[in-house]
Write a protein that holds these residues in place. Structure first.
Motif, mmCIF file in Angstrom:
data_model
loop_
_atom_site.group_PDB
_atom_site.id
_atom_site.type_symbol
_atom_site.label_atom_id
_atom_site.label_comp_id
_atom_site.label_asym_id
_atom_site.label_seq_id
_atom_site.Cartn_x
_atom_site.Cartn_y
_atom_site.Cartn_z
ATOM 1 N N PHE A 141 0.846 -1.198 0.000
ATOM 2 C CA PHE A 141 0.000 0.000 0.000
ATOM 3 C C PHE A 141 0.878 1.243 0.000
ATOM 4 O O PHE A 141 0.577 2.241 0.636
ATOM 5 N N GLU A 143 1.489 4.172 -1.559
ATOM 6 C CA GLU A 143 0.767 5.014 -2.508
ATOM 7 C C GLU A 143 1.733 5.995 -3.180
ATOM 8 O O GLU A 143 2.876 6.152 -2.725
ATOM 9 N N LEU A 157 -4.614 5.388 2.870
ATOM 10 C CA LEU A 157 -4.973 4.830 1.560
ATOM 11 C C LEU A 157 -5.461 5.949 0.635
ATOM 12 O O LEU A 157 -6.224 6.827 1.059
ATOM 13 N N THR A 161 -7.665 3.905 -4.183
ATOM 14 C CA THR A 161 -7.470 2.568 -3.591
ATOM 15 C C THR A 161 -8.694 2.189 -2.766
ATOM 16 O O THR A 161 -9.174 1.042 -2.824
ATOM 17 N N CYS A 179 -3.594 2.030 6.728
ATOM 18 C CA CYS A 179 -3.068 0.663 6.618
ATOM 19 C C CYS A 179 -1.656 0.632 7.175
ATOM 20 O O CYS A 179 -1.050 1.687 7.407
#
Ligand code: F6R
Length: 261
Positions: A141, A143, A157, A161, A179
């Motif tokens: 995750f 990003e 997130l 996503t 996350c």
């Protein structure tokens, strides 16, 4: 980077699973990095077939999940702890105590993230890391604009996503906002990485990660720095690659001794 383009999502799973199976066959106590989501499902299905056929066993292997949501209970069916237990540990026959998932419920999340990296190191590092890629180019995750040096940590997130993962929940509001994910630096330390993608929604991200410039804007491009990275794609996910014909030619002419079955 090795780019393999195949006809179907099932073939993506089979070819990628062969890479993982080779590692486990050579070293039954190998350390496997485990992705969740739709992309690696075909890998786990094919690995299960190999386990049932007696080709390999995960009984002595060690597993580390790539990421976990923060803000949902452990027993939630979509917590990655639940998904990994259901889709990976049980079907492949891992010893449950030998599979770790980042602790998204820890009171001290920063310490838990540091401990996770330490546990990976203590296990001797990841031998083969399975990866998917997000439509925005994320791996794990991580990003866009995640540092290439990042370690396991808390991330927010991206809206895209959360939207993409809303299919696993009753509504987008239920998708956690945060996350805990292995960092790009953590992922790059794996001895081998195998990224899989299928479907046209991934085509742009795949092309940017493989053929675009190294950029934290496309976290998947970090894999260009890895000395043993394989990307397995179906035709739809490969649609935006400029050198697709070259990758097909290279794979078709791969020396027989280098091909995993
Ligand atoms: C999953 C993960 C993510 C997914 C990516 C693609 O553990 O870390 O990077 O691989 O979001 O998700 P799917 O495969 O569901 O399209």
């Amino acid at each position: 980077m090795e780019i393999i383009i195949v006809a179907s999502p099932a073939e993506v799973g089979r070819v990628a699973a062969a890479k993982v199976a080779t590692v486990v066959a050579q070293n039954p106590s190998a350390v496997i990095g485990l992705a969740t989501g739709s992309s690696p499902q075909g890998i786990y299905v094919d690995l299960r077939r190999r386990v049932q056929a007696g080709e390999i066993t995960f009984a002595h292997a060690r597993g580390f999940a790539l990421d976990e949501y923060v803000g949902i209970p452990l027993e939630h069916p979509e917590s990655y702890a639940s998904v990994i237990a259901r889709d990976v540990v049980a079907p492949l026959g891992f010893e449950p105590t030998r599979v770790s998932v980042p602790d998204g419920r820890a009171v001290d999340l920063e310490s838990a993230a540091k401990d996770y990296d330490a546990a990976i190191r203590a296990a001797g590092g990841i031998d083969v890391q399975i990866l998917g890629i997000g439509a925005n180019g994320h791996i794990g995750f991580n990003e866009p604009t995640s540092s290439f040096a990042s370690r396991t940590r808390i991330k927010t997130l991206a809206p895209l996503t959360r939207q993409d993962n809303a299919r696993f929940f009753d509504s987008i509001e239920q998708v956690p906002m945060h996350c805990m994910t292995q960092g790009l630096g953590t992922i790059l330390e794996a001895r081998q990485v195998v990224l899989v993608a299928h479907g046209s929604a991934k085509a742009q991200a795949v092309a940017a990660a493989i053929e675009g410039p190294l950029s934290s804007f496309v976290p998947g491009s970090a894999l260009q720095l890895h000395e043993h990275a394989t990307v397995v794609l179906d035709e739809e996910a490969a649609a935006d690659l400029q050198l697709a014909d070259y990758y097909r030619y290279t794979y078709a002419n791969k020396p027989a001794w280098q091909v995993e079955h």
